[in-house]
Design an enzyme around this catalytic site. Sequence first.
Site, PDB file in Angstrom:
ATOM      1  N   ARG A   1      56.428  39.370  36.153  1.00  0.00           N
ATOM      2  CA  ARG A   1      56.373  38.282  35.169  1.00  0.00           C
ATOM      3  C   ARG A   1      57.669  37.459  35.214  1.00  0.00           C
ATOM      4  O   ARG A   1      57.646  36.231  35.148  1.00  0.00           O
ATOM      5  CB  ARG A   1      56.157  38.847  33.753  1.00  0.00           C
ATOM      6  CG  ARG A   1      54.732  39.320  33.505  1.00  0.00           C
ATOM      7  CD  ARG A   1      54.479  39.632  32.036  1.00  0.00           C
ATOM      8  NE  ARG A   1      55.045  40.900  31.605  1.00  0.00           N
ATOM      9  CZ  ARG A   1      54.376  42.053  31.572  1.00  0.00           C
ATOM     10  NH1 ARG A   1      53.113  42.113  31.932  1.00  0.00           N
ATOM     11  NH2 ARG A   1      54.967  43.162  31.155  1.00  0.00           N
TER      12      ARG A   1
ATOM     13  N   PHE B   1      43.179  36.221  34.410  1.00  0.00           N
ATOM     14  CA  PHE B   1      43.205  37.602  33.896  1.00  0.00           C
ATOM     15  C   PHE B   1      44.465  37.769  33.037  1.00  0.00           C
ATOM     16  O   PHE B   1      45.272  38.668  33.247  1.00  0.00           O
ATOM     17  CB  PHE B   1      43.207  38.638  35.037  1.00  0.00           C
ATOM     18  CG  PHE B   1      42.133  38.440  36.071  1.00  0.00           C
ATOM     19  CD1 PHE B   1      40.848  38.915  35.845  1.00  0.00           C
ATOM     20  CD2 PHE B   1      42.402  37.781  37.271  1.00  0.00           C
ATOM     21  CE1 PHE B   1      39.850  38.747  36.815  1.00  0.00           C
ATOM     22  CE2 PHE B   1      41.410  37.605  38.232  1.00  0.00           C
ATOM     23  CZ  PHE B   1      40.135  38.098  38.011  1.00  0.00           C
TER      24      PHE B   1
ATOM     25  N   ASP C   1      40.920  34.579  30.326  1.00  0.00           N
ATOM     26  CA  ASP C   1      40.520  35.984  30.256  1.00  0.00           C
ATOM     27  C   ASP C   1      39.118  36.034  29.653  1.00  0.00           C
ATOM     28  O   ASP C   1      38.685  35.106  28.981  1.00  0.00           O
ATOM     29  CB  ASP C   1      41.495  36.797  29.385  1.00  0.00           C
ATOM     30  CG  ASP C   1      41.472  38.283  29.717  1.00  0.00           C
ATOM     31  OD1 ASP C   1      42.388  38.762  30.416  1.00  0.00           O
ATOM     32  OD2 ASP C   1      40.536  38.988  29.274  1.00  0.00           O
TER      33      ASP C   1
ATOM     34  N   ASP D   1      45.969  38.380  38.468  1.00  0.00           N
ATOM     35  CA  ASP D   1      46.325  39.780  38.169  1.00  0.00           C
ATOM     36  C   ASP D   1      45.092  40.502  37.641  1.00  0.00           C
ATOM     37  O   ASP D   1      45.010  40.839  36.463  1.00  0.00           O
ATOM     38  CB  ASP D   1      47.467  39.817  37.140  1.00  0.00           C
ATOM     39  CG  ASP D   1      47.951  41.231  36.879  1.00  0.00           C
ATOM     40  OD1 ASP D   1      47.749  42.102  37.753  1.00  0.00           O
ATOM     41  OD2 ASP D   1      48.537  41.468  35.804  1.00  0.00           O
TER      42      ASP D   1
ATOM     43  N   CYS E   1      46.144  46.220  41.534  1.00  0.00           N
ATOM     44  CA  CYS E   1      46.583  47.459  40.899  1.00  0.00           C
ATOM     45  C   CYS E   1      45.647  48.611  41.257  1.00  0.00           C
ATOM     46  O   CYS E   1      45.714  49.674  40.653  1.00  0.00           O
ATOM     47  CB  CYS E   1      46.683  47.288  39.381  1.00  0.00           C
ATOM     48  SG  CYS E   1      45.106  46.916  38.604  1.00  0.00           S
TER      49      CYS E   1
HETATM   50  N1  SAH Z   1      48.389  39.961  33.662  1.00  0.00           N
HETATM   51  C1  SAH Z   1      48.242  40.727  32.466  1.00  0.00           C
HETATM   52  C2  SAH Z   1      47.414  41.979  32.677  1.00  0.00           C
HETATM   53  C3  SAH Z   1      46.023  41.734  33.232  1.00  0.00           C
HETATM   54  S1  SAH Z   1      44.904  43.040  32.924  1.00  0.00           S
HETATM   55  C4  SAH Z   1      49.614  41.042  31.878  1.00  0.00           C
HETATM   56  O1  SAH Z   1      50.652  40.768  32.529  1.00  0.00           O
HETATM   57  O2  SAH Z   1      49.680  41.551  30.764  1.00  0.00           O
HETATM   58  C5  SAH Z   1      43.375  42.415  33.443  1.00  0.00           C
HETATM   59  C6  SAH Z   1      42.683  41.487  32.453  1.00  0.00           C
HETATM   60  O3  SAH Z   1      41.553  40.956  33.121  1.00  0.00           O
HETATM   61  C7  SAH Z   1      42.146  42.088  31.177  1.00  0.00           C
HETATM   62  O4  SAH Z   1      42.695  41.415  30.082  1.00  0.00           O
HETATM   63  C8  SAH Z   1      40.618  41.874  31.221  1.00  0.00           C
HETATM   64  O5  SAH Z   1      40.086  41.507  29.953  1.00  0.00           O
HETATM   65  C9  SAH Z   1      40.521  40.734  32.168  1.00  0.00           C
HETATM   66  N2  SAH Z   1      39.274  40.590  32.940  1.00  0.00           N
HETATM   67  C10 SAH Z   1      38.576  41.555  33.592  1.00  0.00           C
HETATM   68  N3  SAH Z   1      37.577  41.012  34.315  1.00  0.00           N
HETATM   69  C11 SAH Z   1      37.627  39.672  34.115  1.00  0.00           C
HETATM   70  C12 SAH Z   1      36.883  38.558  34.600  1.00  0.00           C
HETATM   71  N4  SAH Z   1      35.878  38.733  35.460  1.00  0.00           N
HETATM   72  N5  SAH Z   1      37.242  37.326  34.203  1.00  0.00           N
HETATM   73  C13 SAH Z   1      38.258  37.135  33.334  1.00  0.00           C
HETATM   74  N6  SAH Z   1      39.016  38.152  32.860  1.00  0.00           N
HETATM   75  C14 SAH Z   1      38.712  39.401  33.236  1.00  0.00           C
END
Ligand code: SAH
Length: 379
Positions: free
Chosen positions: A198, A214, A236, A283, A323
Amino acid sequence: MTQVLLKPGRERSVREGHPWIFSGAIASCPTSAVEEVEVISSKGEKLGRGVYSPASMIRVRMMRGEAASLVRAAVARRQIEPDAAVRLVNAENDGIPGLIADFYAGFAVCQFTSALAEFYRDQILDALMETPGLQGISERLDLDSRRKEGMAVNPAWRNLRGAEPPERIAITENGLKFLVDVRNGHKTGFYLDQREARKAVGELSAGRRVLNCFCYTGGFGIYAAANGAKEVTQVDLSADALELAGQNAALNGVKCAFERADVFKYLRTCRDAGRTFDLIVLDPPKFAETKSQLMKAARGYKDINLLAMKLLAPGGILATFSCSGAMTRDFFLRILQEAAADSGRRFQIAAETRQASDHPVGLAFPEGLYLKGFILREH
Ligand code: SAH
C-alpha cells in the site's frame, strides 16, 4: 510420550525443519487422539516433538520449543506502536503451526487453525497477555482451516481475555487511519500483509487517476488519495466493505468514488466505455485454494490482468497481486507476461512486493510465502 514412526526416507524435510508431516509419511502411530507425540525416523532416530491431529491430512505438526516462550519470542521480534496494527505471531513461520495473532491498537485477535495451536491454547493466551499495551484478546472461529481439523467454527467471534474491543478499532498505518471490524471483517479484520505494498502504491500515485479493484475497506485507494492522486475509484462487491471504506476515506479527509461491482464485469464496462486510468491496483481474493484449482485460477488472473493492462493510459502502472499460496511467484509472473503479450503493451517491473515483514517466511517453510506482487510500468 506416544511415538510416531515415519516411513523410510520421510525424515529429511522434518530434519530440515519443515513443520508438517502428512498421513502418507507415517508408518505407524499408536494413537487416535490429539496429543503430544515424539517423531521417530525409520532408523529409530528421534526427530523431535509435535502434536498429532487425527482429523487432518497434516497428521503431525512439529513444535521446536515451548508454546509460551515461542509466543514471547515472536512478540519480542515485533515493533509495536500502541495505535498500530501488527501481526504478532505468524504461525509456522514463527514456530507455532496454525497460530495467528494480530494486534489492533491494544486488542489482539487470534486464529487457532490447527489442533496444535488449540492444544496449547492456554499457554499461548497467557504469554500473549504479556504483550505491552495489550487490553484484551479475542478470537475468530469462522475458518475453513478449523472445519478441516474438525474444530468448532461457531461463534464466528468471541472474546477470550480482558477488555472487549470496540465495534470498530481505529488503527494507524503509515500515518493513515483505518477502522477495523475484528468481529465481521476478513481474516482478523484487516489485510495487514499488504501494508508495504500500500505504501509503495501510495508513493506512485501523485497526479494519477487511480482505479483500486477489490478495494475491501479502501486501503490502496486511500493511500493513493492521501498521496495526491488526481482521482480515485474504489471497486468491491461487498457492501459492508464499501461502507467501511467510505468511513475510512472520511477519517483521512480524502475523496474517493465507490463502485459496488464485480471487478470482472467492471473492467469490461470501462473498456466498452473507453475509460482509461494511470494506475490500476488488482488485489483479488485467493483464486486457488489448492493446487487442483490452479489452472482455473490462472485463467482468472490472466483475464483481469489483461483487461487492466488495456485500460492503462500510456506510461501507466499496474500493481498486481496474488495471495493464492498454490500460485508460485514464477507462475504468476508467467501469467503477467502472457497477459502483457496479448495486450500489445510493454512493461517493466518497477518493483516487486511480498507480504509485509511482520509476516516473515520460515526458511524451511516455503509455503509461508503466499503473497506475491508486481508493480509494472508501461515503457
Ligand atoms: N486490497 C485490500 C484487500 C482485498 S481483499 C486491502 O488492501 O485491504 C479482496 C476483496 O475482493 C474483498 O473485499 C472482496 O469483497 C472482494 N471481491 C471478491 N470477489 C470480487 C469480485 N468478483 N469483484 C469485486 N470484488 C470482489
